[in-house]
Enzyme design. Structure first.
Site, mmCIF file in Angstrom:
data_model
loop_
_atom_site.group_PDB
_atom_site.id
_atom_site.type_symbol
_atom_site.label_atom_id
_atom_site.label_comp_id
_atom_site.label_asym_id
_atom_site.label_seq_id
_atom_site.Cartn_x
_atom_site.Cartn_y
_atom_site.Cartn_z
ATOM 1 N N ASP A 110 9.355 -2.598 -13.163
ATOM 2 C CA ASP A 110 7.897 -2.711 -13.215
ATOM 3 C C ASP A 110 7.499 -3.025 -14.648
ATOM 4 O O ASP A 110 8.361 -3.153 -15.516
ATOM 5 C CB ASP A 110 7.224 -1.437 -12.696
ATOM 6 C CG ASP A 110 5.906 -1.745 -11.997
ATOM 7 O OD1 ASP A 110 5.050 -2.422 -12.602
ATOM 8 O OD2 ASP A 110 5.738 -1.315 -10.847
ATOM 9 N N ASP B 105 2.742 1.287 -4.325
ATOM 10 C CA ASP B 105 3.310 0.329 -5.275
ATOM 11 C C ASP B 105 4.611 0.903 -5.810
ATOM 12 O O ASP B 105 4.622 1.681 -6.769
ATOM 13 C CB ASP B 105 2.315 0.066 -6.401
ATOM 14 C CG ASP B 105 2.692 -1.165 -7.218
ATOM 15 O OD1 ASP B 105 3.751 -1.757 -6.948
ATOM 16 O OD2 ASP B 105 1.901 -1.531 -8.108
ATOM 17 N N ALA B 106 5.699 0.544 -5.146
ATOM 18 C CA ALA B 106 7.011 1.092 -5.519
ATOM 19 C C ALA B 106 8.012 -0.022 -5.810
ATOM 20 O O ALA B 106 9.101 0.258 -6.294
ATOM 21 C CB ALA B 106 7.539 2.003 -4.415
ATOM 22 N N LYS B 107 7.668 -1.256 -5.504
ATOM 23 C CA LYS B 107 8.493 -2.440 -5.824
ATOM 24 C C LYS B 107 9.950 -2.226 -5.447
ATOM 25 O O LYS B 107 10.863 -2.506 -6.228
ATOM 26 C CB LYS B 107 8.330 -2.814 -7.299
ATOM 27 C CG LYS B 107 6.878 -3.162 -7.659
ATOM 28 C CD LYS B 107 6.694 -3.708 -9.044
ATOM 29 C CE LYS B 107 5.280 -4.174 -9.314
ATOM 30 N NZ LYS B 107 4.240 -3.128 -9.325
ATOM 31 N N ARG B 108 10.175 -1.770 -4.227
ATOM 32 C CA ARG B 108 11.524 -1.521 -3.767
ATOM 33 C C ARG B 108 12.210 -2.812 -3.337
ATOM 34 O O ARG B 108 11.551 -3.816 -3.052
ATOM 35 C CB ARG B 108 11.505 -0.531 -2.596
ATOM 36 C CG ARG B 108 10.974 0.866 -2.954
ATOM 37 C CD ARG B 108 11.820 1.555 -4.020
ATOM 38 N NE ARG B 108 11.526 2.975 -4.086
ATOM 39 C CZ ARG B 108 10.790 3.568 -5.034
ATOM 40 N NH1 ARG B 108 10.258 2.859 -6.028
ATOM 41 N NH2 ARG B 108 10.588 4.879 -5.015
#
Lengths: 316, 316
Positions: A110, B105-108
């Site tokens: 991020d 919002d963890a952008k896995r």
């Protein structure tokens, strides 16, 4: 000591680059262990978390004297919610208490202060009390750009921790974006070049830096190419065993001393009781299968990769 | 109902595409709230988690009648360990109880069964009881290839959930890999093309699909280009406010009806008490600043983007 120094000391001490992946899956757990967790009661998440914790702790007990490092996969713990995440925390701690290097496989990434928060959460480096999830190293995703890797690099440098940046992953579709050529250079080659430069810039006088790269064993030709492109970058090689990579496929990832790479096996070791040469009819003996599979992987890597030179060292 | 249908119904009902990002940072919390959390005792992680939870719950109370959706940033909760993650779970639940759409919002991103575990953990879709972290939608990272997005897509389709795939991120260095040209097409354009095709293939007869794209407001020309390239893809636009994007910069992300995009502001709203036009000397009045900043963002988007057409609808 830097992460790279600690990692290589552990590899030398154990005489092997075998990395055990802790990827617990409920369906594949030994039946007696599931029954015990269910008897403890609670929500399905609590039961699963309890089973995963015991399963991983018992694997750690089996492999701690055999291998230098373990790699818990965060996703399987997150799947049980806060109870699962608390189990992950204790699994990481237990592995460190046993002297294992812990690479938390969470593939985070991020921007700015958000990346800082992830780095603080997962990178404890030399001091296990300095992060809630006290891993030695963390896997990270480069898609957002090298500026988003910097907070992780800063934290790793400050605490003696390490990173493994996804470069060339082991899945069948990994080439879809990673292989795209720009002026003759693929995206994964460009990411590799960036990672190597970050290591050279941060450790100008050293051998290996602490910013590693994930490169799948399922693409052996590229592994050799990437080892040459990143001489100061430690590699984490997934894809051995269940995903189809052989020990010979990983060979090009090592340097001539047998260092510079660790090779992960998850299912092939932790679920060895279920199928393959170490399957057992009575699942209560599952830990013997884990030990036999781990020893077999160590032997396989020693026979077919430069890591064989390590065993001579550690036996001497 | 699909995620896209539910999202657009919520946008129409509130008359705005404003999305409030829940990114709690200890240093910036209102002093009275920190003092209260500290008075509760416990470890530094427990204190921080308690403060983050109260802070977010009070923001949710303020904005629930004003905006369609909130976006908790998982990193800040993970930074407090299991206590923080338990707070995230309750924050998500509270937002859903108030009728808000929740985008975690963890952008896995990961392969195969690991991606399945992440999807099960974070995507609850229409039924908040169906996942431990019961979000409507999740941000995901495409670096590993579209095959690694498929488990997320399958889960989203099954539960009425949504995804937002990182396409063109808002950070200064986002172009480093995302802008690399291959035969005249950049990587982010290629990812966009893949996302659009996934929507068209899964919802052939529909307007918007449920596989969204993250496109930063900090690159306004590319936003218009991507809106045109992905006519069936809902956009999540970060970078408004504190990161430098203006409402006019987000304008090209909308369709002519004022739909197809949501615009996120985190620090500019949740820390409005600290600086800018809504700063207050007495931090105990911080919630008035949150409300004023939220209303100002809504007005700003209504005046300078096609989303203004939504307000006429919701008032009629």
């Amino acid at each position: 000591m830097t992460f790279a120094d600690r990692l290589h000391a552990a590899i030398r001490a154990k005489g092997t680059p075998a990395l055990v992946g802790l990827d617990p899956r409920w369906e594949q757990l030994p039946a007696p262990l599931k029954a015990k967790a269910e008897a403890g009661g609670g929500s399905c998440y609590e039961i699963q978390a309890r089973a995963f914790e015991e399963f991983c702790l018992r694997i750690i007990d089996v492999v701690a004297d055999l291998v230098p490092a373990v790699k818990p996969q965060s996703a399987f713990f997150e799947d049980s919610g806060p109870a699962g995440v608390a189990a992950l925390q204790r699994v990481i701690q237990a592995a460190r208490d046993k002297g294992l290097i812990v690479i938390c496989d969470a593939k985070r990434g991020d921007i700015g202060s958000t990346a800082e928060a992830y780095a603080r959460a997962y990178l404890a480096g030399e001091d296990p009390s300095s992060a809630p999830f006290a891993a030695d190293a963390l896997t990270v995703n480069p898609y957002m750009g090298a500026d988003t890797l910097q907070p992780f690099i800063d934290r790793a440098a400050a605490c003696g921790g390490g990173l493994y940046v996804l470069v060339r992953t082991s899945n069948p579709g990994s080439g879809e974006f990673q292989n795209r050529l720009t002026e003759g250079q693929s995206l994964y080659q460009r990411v590799a070049e960036v990672v190597e430069k970050l290591n050279v810039d941060s450790h100008p006088a050293r051998g290996y830096g602490s910013i590693g790269a994930v490169v799948g064993a399922t693409y052996p030709e590229e592994l050799g190419e990437l080892r040459a492109l990143m001489p100061h970058t430690p590699l984490l090689i997934p894809g051995y065993g269940s995903q189809g990579g052989t020990s010979a496929d990983t060979s090009a990832g090592f340097d001539q001393a047998g260092l510079g790479a660790i090779v992960n096996s998850s299912r092939g070791i932790i679920f060895a009781h279920r199928k393959g040469p170490f399957a057992v009819a009575d699942e209560s003996h599952w830990e013997s299968s884990v030990e036999a599979a781990t020893r077999a992987m160590i032997d396989d890597l020693a026979q077919h990769t430069p890591a064989g030179r390590l065993q001579n060292c550690s036996q001497a």
